[in-house]
Design an enzyme around this catalytic site. Structure first.
Site, mmCIF file in Angstrom:
data_model
loop_
_atom_site.group_PDB
_atom_site.id
_atom_site.type_symbol
_atom_site.label_atom_id
_atom_site.label_comp_id
_atom_site.label_asym_id
_atom_site.label_seq_id
_atom_site.Cartn_x
_atom_site.Cartn_y
_atom_site.Cartn_z
ATOM 1 N N GLY A 1 0.840 -1.193 0.000
ATOM 2 C CA GLY A 1 0.000 0.000 0.000
ATOM 3 C C GLY A 1 0.871 1.236 0.000
ATOM 4 C CD GLN B 1 3.482 5.690 2.937
ATOM 5 O OE1 GLN B 1 2.517 5.198 2.360
ATOM 6 N NE2 GLN B 1 4.463 4.954 3.437
ATOM 7 C CB CYS C 1 5.469 1.900 7.570
ATOM 8 S SG CYS C 1 4.968 3.439 6.793
ATOM 9 C CG LEU C 2 6.685 1.057 1.465
ATOM 10 C CD1 LEU C 2 5.972 1.434 0.167
ATOM 11 C CD2 LEU C 2 7.811 0.066 1.197
ATOM 12 C CG HIS D 1 -0.351 1.160 7.515
ATOM 13 N ND1 HIS D 1 0.654 0.671 8.337
ATOM 14 C CD2 HIS D 1 0.277 1.937 6.594
ATOM 15 C CE1 HIS D 1 1.815 1.158 7.936
ATOM 16 N NE2 HIS D 1 1.621 1.919 6.866
ATOM 17 C CD GLU D 2 -1.254 2.355 3.009
ATOM 18 O OE1 GLU D 2 -0.738 3.480 3.066
ATOM 19 O OE2 GLU D 2 -0.588 1.302 3.015
ATOM 20 C CG HIS E 1 0.606 6.643 5.828
ATOM 21 N ND1 HIS E 1 1.762 7.061 6.449
ATOM 22 C CD2 HIS E 1 0.800 5.326 5.524
ATOM 23 C CE1 HIS E 1 2.616 6.042 6.526
ATOM 24 N NE2 HIS E 1 2.058 4.974 5.971
#
Ligand code: GNR
Ligand code: NI
Length: 171
Positions: free
Chosen positions: A46, A51, A92-93, A134-135, A138
Site C-alpha cells: 500500500g 508518503q 511501513c515504507l 494503516h493507509e 497516513h
C-alpha cells in the site's frame, strides 16, 4: 510514468493532514499511476499520497499474491463493522526495515472513489483491513509507530536517523 521519493520517519511532512480530492481528473490519475509504480517498485502492499509528499486523500494498494489486483482509493472513509480487533505485524515504507505488532479493527467497511471518480464500497478483513486502516492513518498524518510506547518510538527514531545519516554519507 515516474517514481516518487518516499518520505521517511521522522520527517515532519509525514504529519501533514491531506485534503480531499475535489475532482478526479487526469492530473489525479497521473498521480495514481505514479503511486502504483512507486508502490510496486518499493515492494509495498500500500502507499498513501502523504508518503510521497502529495497532501491529497489518495491511496493505492495491492495485497494480492501476484501483484495484479490494484486498488485505488480516493477520499477513502471506513467504519468498523464490529468490535473485534486483531494484532498483526506491520511494516511501513516510511519506516524501512522496522516491524511491530499493531492492533486494528478486524473488519471494516470502506467507501471511496475509484480512478474514474465513481464511488464504491468494500468490506474488508485480515490484511486488507489492516492496510486500509494503516493507509488512512497516513492521510491524517499518523504512523504505525505512534501506537508504540514513547520509549520504543524514540528508539525507532534513533535507528532511522542513524540509517539516514549512513545513506547520506554513501550518496
Ligand atoms: O508494505 C506494507 N506492508 C504492510 C504490512 C502490514 C500492514 C500494513 C502494511 S502497509 C506497508 C506499505 C506502507 O507503508 N503503506 O503506507
Ligand atoms: Ni505506511
Amino acid at each position: 510514468m515516474a517514481l516518487y521519493q518516499i518520505l521517511e520517519f521522522p520527517d515532519a511532512r509525514l504529519r501533514t493532514v491531506a485534503k480531499p480530492v475535489e475532482e478526479v481528473n487526469d492530473e489525479i490519475r497521473n498521480i495514481v499511476e505514479n503511486m502504483l509504480e512507486t508502490m510496486y517498485h518499493a515492494k509495498g502492499i500500500g502507499l498513501a499520497a502523504t508518503q510521497v509528499n502529495i497532501h491529497q486523500r489518495i491511496i493505492v494498494m495491492d495485497v494480492s499474491e501476484n501483484n495484479d489486483q490494484p486498488y485505488v482509493m480516493i477520499n477513502p472513509e471506513y467504519t468498523p463493522l464490529d468490535d473485534d480487533s486483531e494484532m498483526m505485524q506491520e511494516g511501513c515504507l516510511s519506516v524501512p526495515e522496522y516491524y511491530a505488532d499493531v492492533k486494528r479493527h478486524l473488519r471494516v467497511q470502506l467507501t471511496a472513489l475509484d480512478r474514474d471518480g465513481n464511488p464504491y464500497e468494500l468490506e474488508a478483513d485480515g490484511l486488507l483491513a489492516h492496510c486500509i486502516q494503516h493507509e488512512c492513518d497516513h492521510l491524517d498524518g499518523k504512523l504505525f509507530v505512534d501506537y508504540l510506547s514513547t520509549m520504543k518510538r524514540n528508539r525507532v527514531r534513533k535507528l532511522m536517523e542513524k540509517r539516514q545519516r549512513e545513506q547520506a554519507r554513501q550518496a
